[in-house]
Design an enzyme around this catalytic site. Structure first.
Site, PDB file in Angstrom:
ATOM      1  N   LYS A 210      41.838  32.980  41.569  1.00  0.00           N
ATOM      2  CA  LYS A 210      42.958  32.168  42.049  1.00  0.00           C
ATOM      3  C   LYS A 210      44.230  32.448  41.234  1.00  0.00           C
ATOM      4  CE  LYS A 210      45.345  29.147  44.118  1.00  0.00           C
ATOM      5  NZ  LYS A 210      45.849  29.535  45.448  1.00  0.00           N
TER       6      LYS A 210
ATOM      7  N   GLY B 264      39.660  37.852  52.248  1.00  0.00           N
ATOM      8  CA  GLY B 264      40.120  36.507  51.911  1.00  0.00           C
ATOM      9  C   GLY B 264      39.576  35.446  52.847  1.00  0.00           C
TER      10      GLY B 264
ATOM     11  N   CYS C   9      53.818  34.944  46.822  1.00  0.00           N
ATOM     12  CA  CYS C   9      53.326  33.669  47.352  1.00  0.00           C
ATOM     13  C   CYS C   9      54.440  32.992  48.147  1.00  0.00           C
ATOM     14  CB  CYS C   9      52.860  32.743  46.240  1.00  0.00           C
ATOM     15  SG  CYS C   9      52.229  31.184  46.925  1.00  0.00           S
TER      16      CYS C   9
HETATM   17  C1  LIG Z   1      43.779  29.286  50.918  1.00  0.00           C
HETATM   18  C2  LIG Z   1      44.414  30.548  50.427  1.00  0.00           C
HETATM   19  C3  LIG Z   1      44.835  30.633  49.092  1.00  0.00           C
HETATM   20  C4  LIG Z   1      45.429  31.811  48.619  1.00  0.00           C
HETATM   21  N1  LIG Z   1      45.815  31.891  47.318  1.00  0.00           N
HETATM   22  C5  LIG Z   1      46.357  33.043  46.842  1.00  0.00           C
HETATM   23  C6  LIG Z   1      46.693  33.172  45.467  1.00  0.00           C
HETATM   24  O1  LIG Z   1      46.468  32.268  44.657  1.00  0.00           O
HETATM   25  N2  LIG Z   1      47.255  34.345  45.042  1.00  0.00           N
HETATM   26  C7  LIG Z   1      47.505  35.395  45.926  1.00  0.00           C
HETATM   27  O2  LIG Z   1      48.028  36.429  45.515  1.00  0.00           O
HETATM   28  N3  LIG Z   1      47.134  35.305  47.225  1.00  0.00           N
HETATM   29  C8  LIG Z   1      46.585  34.167  47.695  1.00  0.00           C
HETATM   30  N4  LIG Z   1      46.207  34.078  49.002  1.00  0.00           N
HETATM   31  C9  LIG Z   1      46.420  35.247  49.899  1.00  0.00           C
HETATM   32  C10 LIG Z   1      45.124  36.059  50.051  1.00  0.00           C
HETATM   33  O3  LIG Z   1      44.667  36.551  48.810  1.00  0.00           O
HETATM   34  C11 LIG Z   1      45.346  37.234  51.035  1.00  0.00           C
HETATM   35  O4  LIG Z   1      46.352  38.083  50.509  1.00  0.00           O
HETATM   36  C12 LIG Z   1      45.774  36.779  52.418  1.00  0.00           C
HETATM   37  O5  LIG Z   1      45.143  35.573  52.776  1.00  0.00           O
HETATM   38  C13 LIG Z   1      45.498  37.822  53.494  1.00  0.00           C
HETATM   39  O6  LIG Z   1      44.134  38.175  53.518  1.00  0.00           O
HETATM   40  P1  LIG Z   1      43.045  37.470  54.505  1.00  0.00           P
HETATM   41  O7  LIG Z   1      43.620  37.519  55.903  1.00  0.00           O
HETATM   42  O8  LIG Z   1      41.802  38.274  54.336  1.00  0.00           O
HETATM   43  O9  LIG Z   1      42.909  36.068  54.023  1.00  0.00           O
HETATM   44  C14 LIG Z   1      45.611  32.917  49.506  1.00  0.00           C
HETATM   45  C15 LIG Z   1      45.163  32.827  50.846  1.00  0.00           C
HETATM   46  C16 LIG Z   1      44.572  31.665  51.294  1.00  0.00           C
HETATM   47  C17 LIG Z   1      44.107  31.620  52.737  1.00  0.00           C
END
Ligand SMILES: Cc1cc2nc3c(=O)[nH]c(=O)nc-3n(C[C@H](O)[C@H](O)[C@H](O)COP(=O)(O)O)c2cc1C
Length: 315
Positions: A54, A274, A139
């Protein structure tokens, strides 16, 4: 062909003195499985390529007001706002557990100022159990810092070089899709010393509750993830991988081995999963097995043979 004969190793920091070798390309994306510790109780995470934890800031953060998650067609909107335990608690409570693991852990760090990133990164120096840093300059859910850094190539470069100057760990810079030209930011952070880039973070979005006549999220806007963003992510990986000479980590909507292979063929050396973890916590291992089966079926021994093969022009 025996699965054991397959070589899925990837080097994510080829220009770094320590390097960052993963046994395979399947990683967990930041923010979707916390610090990986509860997850390690339900899945054999030691078989994964790497875990990204995280996003962590200098001080603990409470995050944004509820509601913070809304499902949308083929996607998830979140506005968690970097709720986290802060770097001191991570070093004290989480890193000692990671130090006993075989799977590399990469710490995703965030901040509101360049100084905050630098301080957080310097605290990780020499801490056992940490194999690398992922700089979250993307972010969309915090009021200052975050995406602001990732949307501006000069700021993105400044933060990258400032962190690189004080850390001996490999640094992956995580890019935002909320930009006009991803190549410009990718090239700027490469020039500033990034060992690798990862992309994409979430795509800025919102949803309205028509019965309340109000936005669904407490924070009004959020970041979209899941299958809905995959074509955008693939395009951005394709664009970024065109010009940089450092490894690219693809992320966005990956929920199957086919998805992961699409990213790899577009130029990604590794992938992060993710949102798909929320519906199936075992998905990353299934993706890994699927990649192996694909390689066996096609008679491919080295994963590197697949990286970038869908690109029409030479890299
Ligand atoms: C609930 C949630 C929390 C996330 N927290 C972070 C984070 O703390 N730091 C970060 O760089 N990306 C964060 N992300 C982004 C994910 O790491 C990822 O880049 C993004 O969701 C796209 O990938 P996915 O479609 O497989 O989820 C978060 C995504 C979600 C859904």
């Amino acid at each position: 062909m025996e699965t054991d004969l397959l070589n899925l190793c990837v080097q994510l920091a080829p220009h770094h003195p320590k390097g960052l070798i993963l046994s395979n390309p399947v990683m967990i994306a930041a923010g979707t499985l916390g610090y990986g510790i509860e997850y390690s109780e339900i899945a054999d995470i030691q078989r994964l390529g790497a875990i990204v934890c995280k996003g962590t800031t200098l001080m603990p953060r409470k995050g944004n007001p509820q509601p913070r998650l809304v499902e949308t067609p083929s996607g998830l909107l979140n506005s968690v706002g970097l709720e986290n335990i802060g770097i001191e608690a991570l070093i004290k409570d989480k890193a000692p557990v990671w130090a006993t693991w075989q799977v590399p852990v990469i710490v995703n760090i965030a901040g509101e100022t360049i100084d905050e990133y630098v301080t957080v990164a310097s605290k990780l120096e020499g801490v056992p159990g940490i194999s690398g840093i992922e700089l979250n300059i993307s972010c969309p859910n915090i009021s200052s810092g975050g995406m602001e850094f990732g949307a501006n190539p000069q700021l993105a470069a400044q933060i990258t070089s400032s962190v690189k100057a004080i850390t001996s760990l490999p640094v992956i810079v995580k890019l935002s899709p909320n930009v006009t030209d991803i190549k410009e930011v990718a090239l700027a952070v490469e020039k500033a010393g990034a060992d690798a880039i990862s992309l994409i973070n979430t795509v800025k979005g919102m949803a309205i509750d028509i019965n309340k006549g109000k936005p669904c999220l407490g924070n009004i806007t959020g970041g979209l993830s899941g299958p809905a963003v995959k074509p955008i992510a693939l395009y951005m990986v394709y664009q970024a991988a065109k010009d940089v000479h450092i490894p690219v980590v693809g992320c966005g909507g990956i929920a199957s081995a086919t998805d992961a292979l699409e990213f790899i063929m577009c130029g990604a050396s590794a992938v992060q999963i993710g949102t798909a973890n929320f519906t199936n916590p075992g998905i990353s291992l299934t993706v890994l097995e699927g990649i192996k089966h694909f390689m066996e079926d096609k008679g491919i021994k080295n994963l590197t043979e697949l990286i970038g093969i869908a690109r029409s022009e030479p890299r």
